[in-house]
Motif scaffolding. Sequence first.
Motif, PDB file in Angstrom:
ATOM      1  N   THR A  71      44.010  33.016  45.872  1.00 55.57           N
ATOM      2  CA  THR A  71      45.290  33.715  45.992  1.00 55.57           C
ATOM      3  C   THR A  71      45.672  34.268  44.629  1.00 55.57           C
ATOM      4  OG1 THR A  71      46.394  31.572  45.670  1.00 55.57           O
ATOM      5  CG2 THR A  71      46.170  32.378  47.933  1.00 55.57           C
ATOM      6  N   ALA A  72      46.317  35.417  44.621  1.00 54.99           N
ATOM      7  CA  ALA A  72      46.722  36.051  43.363  1.00 54.99           C
ATOM      8  C   ALA A  72      48.006  36.836  43.573  1.00 54.99           C
ATOM      9  CB  ALA A  72      45.615  36.973  42.857  1.00 54.99           C
ATOM     10  N   PHE A  73      48.795  36.920  42.511  1.00 53.70           N
ATOM     11  CA  PHE A  73      50.043  37.684  42.549  1.00 53.70           C
ATOM     12  C   PHE A  73      49.760  39.146  42.237  1.00 53.70           C
ATOM     13  CE2 PHE A  73      51.527  33.367  41.715  1.00 53.70           C
ATOM     14  CZ  PHE A  73      52.573  33.259  42.624  1.00 53.70           C
ATOM     15  N   ASP A  74      50.328  40.020  43.043  1.00 61.21           N
ATOM     16  CA  ASP A  74      50.210  41.458  42.857  1.00 61.21           C
ATOM     17  C   ASP A  74      51.607  41.982  42.529  1.00 61.21           C
ATOM     18  OD1 ASP A  74      49.983  44.197  43.076  1.00 61.21           O
ATOM     19  OD2 ASP A  74      48.787  44.158  44.900  1.00 61.21           O
ATOM     20  N   PRO A  75      51.786  42.614  41.359  1.00 64.00           N
ATOM     21  CA  PRO A  75      53.131  43.086  40.985  1.00 64.00           C
ATOM     22  C   PRO A  75      53.777  43.990  42.022  1.00 64.00           C
ATOM     23  CG  PRO A  75      51.628  43.241  39.127  1.00 64.00           C
ATOM     24  CD  PRO A  75      50.784  42.879  40.314  1.00 64.00           C
ATOM     25  N   GLY A  76      52.966  44.634  42.849  1.00 59.52           N
ATOM     26  CA  GLY A  76      53.526  45.538  43.848  1.00 59.52           C
ATOM     27  C   GLY A  76      53.906  44.873  45.145  1.00 59.52           C
ATOM     28  N   CYS A  77      53.705  43.550  45.250  1.00 59.09           N
ATOM     29  CA  CYS A  77      53.969  42.838  46.508  1.00 59.09           C
ATOM     30  C   CYS A  77      54.835  41.617  46.245  1.00 59.09           C
ATOM     31  CB  CYS A  77      52.659  42.395  47.158  1.00 59.09           C
ATOM     32  SG  CYS A  77      51.508  43.728  47.526  1.00 59.09           S
ATOM     33  N   ALA A  78      55.648  41.298  47.214  1.00 56.99           N
ATOM     34  CA  ALA A  78      56.488  40.108  47.084  1.00 56.99           C
ATOM     35  C   ALA A  78      55.685  38.833  47.330  1.00 56.99           C
ATOM     36  CB  ALA A  78      57.647  40.190  48.075  1.00 56.99           C
ATOM     37  N   ASP A  79      54.626  38.945  48.127  1.00 58.96           N
ATOM     38  CA  ASP A  79      53.808  37.775  48.474  1.00 58.96           C
ATOM     39  C   ASP A  79      52.438  37.862  47.822  1.00 58.96           C
ATOM     40  OD1 ASP A  79      55.717  36.580  50.320  1.00 58.96           O
ATOM     41  OD2 ASP A  79      55.231  38.252  51.666  1.00 58.96           O
ATOM     42  N   GLN A  80      51.781  36.704  47.751  1.00 62.72           N
ATOM     43  CA  GLN A  80      50.448  36.659  47.159  1.00 62.72           C
ATOM     44  C   GLN A  80      49.430  37.376  48.041  1.00 62.72           C
ATOM     45  OE1 GLN A  80      50.221  32.277  46.441  1.00 62.72           O
ATOM     46  NE2 GLN A  80      49.641  32.835  44.385  1.00 62.72           N
ATOM     47  N   ARG A  81      48.376  37.867  47.382  1.00 66.42           N
ATOM     48  CA  ARG A  81      47.249  38.481  48.086  1.00 66.42           C
ATOM     49  C   ARG A  81      46.077  37.510  48.098  1.00 66.42           C
ATOM     50  NH1 ARG A  81      48.158  44.055  48.677  1.00 66.42           N
ATOM     51  NH2 ARG A  81      46.633  43.740  50.334  1.00 66.42           N
ATOM     52  N   LEU A  82      45.123  37.769  48.953  1.00 63.06           N
ATOM     53  CA  LEU A  82      43.868  37.020  49.018  1.00 63.06           C
ATOM     54  C   LEU A  82      42.744  37.875  48.477  1.00 63.06           C
ATOM     55  CD1 LEU A  82      44.344  35.553  52.595  1.00 63.06           C
ATOM     56  CD2 LEU A  82      43.951  34.143  50.563  1.00 63.06           C
ATOM     57  N   LEU A  83      41.901  37.264  47.664  1.00 62.34           N
ATOM     58  CA  LEU A  83      40.748  37.955  47.096  1.00 62.34           C
ATOM     59  C   LEU A  83      39.470  37.214  47.457  1.00 62.34           C
ATOM     60  CD1 LEU A  83      42.033  38.575  43.447  1.00 62.34           C
ATOM     61  CD2 LEU A  83      41.914  40.275  45.275  1.00 62.34           C
ATOM     62  N   LEU A  84      38.422  37.951  47.767  1.00 60.82           N
ATOM     63  CA  LEU A  84      37.082  37.397  47.963  1.00 60.82           C
ATOM     64  C   LEU A  84      36.266  37.742  46.723  1.00 60.82           C
ATOM     65  CD1 LEU A  84      34.834  36.101  49.664  1.00 60.82           C
ATOM     66  CD2 LEU A  84      34.427  38.363  50.680  1.00 60.82           C
ATOM     67  N   LEU A  85      35.960  36.720  45.925  1.00 62.91           N
ATOM     68  CA  LEU A  85      35.361  36.961  44.614  1.00 62.91           C
ATOM     69  C   LEU A  85      33.985  36.319  44.501  1.00 62.91           C
ATOM     70  CD1 LEU A  85      38.435  36.244  42.298  1.00 62.91           C
ATOM     71  CD2 LEU A  85      37.685  38.440  43.250  1.00 62.91           C
ATOM     72  N   ARG A  86      33.059  37.071  43.958  1.00 61.92           N
ATOM     73  CA  ARG A  86      31.748  36.522  43.625  1.00 61.92           C
ATOM     74  C   ARG A  86      31.809  35.943  42.223  1.00 61.92           C
ATOM     75  NH1 ARG A  86      26.908  38.092  41.185  1.00 61.92           N
ATOM     76  NH2 ARG A  86      25.058  37.157  42.148  1.00 61.92           N
ATOM     77  N   ALA A 113      36.235  22.917  52.244  1.00 59.84           N
ATOM     78  CA  ALA A 113      36.766  24.103  51.564  1.00 59.84           C
ATOM     79  C   ALA A 113      35.927  25.335  51.907  1.00 59.84           C
ATOM     80  CB  ALA A 113      36.782  23.877  50.050  1.00 59.84           C
ATOM     81  N   HIS A 114      34.626  25.157  52.016  1.00 60.43           N
ATOM     82  CA  HIS A 114      33.711  26.235  52.422  1.00 60.43           C
ATOM     83  C   HIS A 114      34.103  26.762  53.806  1.00 60.43           C
ATOM     84  CE1 HIS A 114      29.664  28.163  52.707  1.00 60.43           C
ATOM     85  NE2 HIS A 114      29.650  27.717  53.950  1.00 60.43           N
ATOM     86  N   VAL A 115      34.347  25.850  54.747  1.00 61.07           N
ATOM     87  CA  VAL A 115      34.784  26.241  56.092  1.00 61.07           C
ATOM     88  C   VAL A 115      36.110  26.985  56.027  1.00 61.07           C
ATOM     89  CG1 VAL A 115      35.537  25.383  58.347  1.00 61.07           C
ATOM     90  CG2 VAL A 115      33.563  24.334  57.218  1.00 61.07           C
ATOM     91  N   ASN A 116      37.054  26.452  55.267  1.00 59.27           N
ATOM     92  CA  ASN A 116      38.377  27.076  55.172  1.00 59.27           C
ATOM     93  C   ASN A 116      38.295  28.482  54.584  1.00 59.27           C
ATOM     94  OD1 ASN A 116      39.437  24.701  56.170  1.00 59.27           O
ATOM     95  ND2 ASN A 116      40.075  23.920  54.171  1.00 59.27           N
ATOM     96  N   ALA A 117      37.461  28.653  53.566  1.00 55.30           N
ATOM     97  CA  ALA A 117      37.322  29.970  52.948  1.00 55.30           C
ATOM     98  C   ALA A 117      36.743  30.976  53.939  1.00 55.30           C
ATOM     99  CB  ALA A 117      36.438  29.865  51.702  1.00 55.30           C
ATOM    100  N   LEU A 118      35.699  30.572  54.644  1.00 54.80           N
ATOM    101  CA  LEU A 118      35.080  31.486  55.609  1.00 54.80           C
ATOM    102  C   LEU A 118      36.021  31.778  56.773  1.00 54.80           C
ATOM    103  CD1 LEU A 118      31.418  30.132  55.647  1.00 54.80           C
ATOM    104  CD2 LEU A 118      32.295  32.184  54.510  1.00 54.80           C
ATOM    105  N   ARG A 119      36.840  30.806  57.144  1.00 52.24           N
ATOM    106  CA  ARG A 119      37.824  31.045  58.200  1.00 52.24           C
ATOM    107  C   ARG A 119      38.809  32.128  57.784  1.00 52.24           C
ATOM    108  NH1 ARG A 119      40.007  28.023  62.566  1.00 52.24           N
ATOM    109  NH2 ARG A 119      42.142  28.667  63.083  1.00 52.24           N
ATOM    110  N   ILE A 120      39.251  32.082  56.531  1.00 48.34           N
ATOM    111  CA  ILE A 120      40.180  33.095  56.043  1.00 48.34           C
ATOM    112  C   ILE A 120      39.530  34.476  56.068  1.00 48.34           C
ATOM    113  CG2 ILE A 120      41.284  33.946  53.929  1.00 48.34           C
ATOM    114  CD1 ILE A 120      42.069  31.037  53.345  1.00 48.34           C
ATOM    115  N   VAL A 121      38.268  34.560  55.628  1.00 48.67           N
ATOM    116  CA  VAL A 121      37.578  35.856  55.640  1.00 48.67           C
ATOM    117  C   VAL A 121      37.438  36.366  57.072  1.00 48.67           C
ATOM    118  CG1 VAL A 121      35.465  37.082  55.036  1.00 48.67           C
ATOM    119  CG2 VAL A 121      36.328  35.296  53.525  1.00 48.67           C
ATOM    120  N   ALA A 122      37.055  35.468  57.992  1.00 47.34           N
ATOM    121  CA  ALA A 122      36.867  35.878  59.385  1.00 47.34           C
ATOM    122  C   ALA A 122      38.181  36.292  60.034  1.00 47.34           C
ATOM    123  CB  ALA A 122      36.227  34.733  60.171  1.00 47.34           C
TER     124      ALA A 122
END
Length: 377
Positions: A161-176, A88-97
């Motif tokens: 992933t999170a839903f944004d009322p202004g978008c039809a698709d989910q957004r990605l967030l990088l959270l501490r 999961a750590h690898v997958n998360a960093l892949r998404i950020v990269a």
Amino acid sequence: MTSSHDKPADVFAALKHLRAEKLAIPDEAQFPKTAMDRLTAAGVLQAPLPRAYGGQGLGTEPGLGLETLSLLHGLGRISLPLGRLVEAHVNALRIVARYGDAAHMTKAADGVLAGSLFGLWVTDPSGQGELNIHAQGDALRLTGGKMFCSGAGHAGWAVVTAFDPGCADQRLLLLRMDGSEQVSPLPAGLSGMKAAVTGQVDFTGKHVARNDIIGLAGDYLKEPDFSAGAWRSSAVALGGLFRLAELLRDQLKARSRADDPHQRARFGQIVMAHETGRLWLRHAAVMAEKLEAPPEEIIATVGFARLAVERVCLDGIELVQRSLGLGSFLTDNPVESLMRDLQTYLRQPAADEVLHNAAGYFLSHAFCAKENNDADV
């Protein structure tokens, strides 16, 4: 841009050393902190960072499929829960990269080099409670949460992933993870993979900045990356099958049963099964990490590889149970917890749909096209 002052550790030599030590997970229901600390010190969490940010690019840079396969398979041989956490750590960093900008990557690299584990949490609770983004002036506030969060309460950062009322698709967030989240166990515990500490996280009330959003709406589900990444969890699972074969070998020898022809036949079947899975994964890893083939072919190939690994692991479990009998179900036998972990880890979603779609692709395209080309055999 962040860089490491030291050359990245040889993670493969470190994993070999940890295997020889028989790195233990003392309590399967607790987060394996000591083991994770050892992996962190060995450079395992750093290895997925792009090389420009102090890592080795395993899982984040193209053309390193076989090296990433070796890393994840090696982790599965040590511990499936540890392998799951690092996968999961690898997958998360892949998404950020892949979808983030330089500021996102620098932030992530600083977290990794400080010793943080990254989570990837994308499953919404059934019914209401999914994670939503609400605008409050220039700031953003979250409501809702995620479930099936491996490493919950122990990951220092998470891509969600999170839903944004202004978008039809989910957004990605990088959270501490700063303590403003509510972490709790799942309503019902899992029978296996307990050391991965899979829980649920409620982010309601957490404030985030707009620059915590990664990429564009819909990036998480963008193909072929979304489906092609399944080979990485299969690599960890196959490492678990290898470890299961090692335990069977040791117990057959200890019982003076290694010369029994039936036991040898079963052990031989497990060895062949593992090699079948390994060959599928080598093909899938190279194709998925190069991303040079048509997207539909990449997705279909990884789908078949995932299903092949699932099948050989399930067959291996049955063969071990037949070989060791009732002893394989004793709770003080490491085989028992490993089988539970492996069966739990193999339960990836939509296997029938994956088979249907992959077979459809090869039925219509690649298999028939290559049928008369001896060079592809």
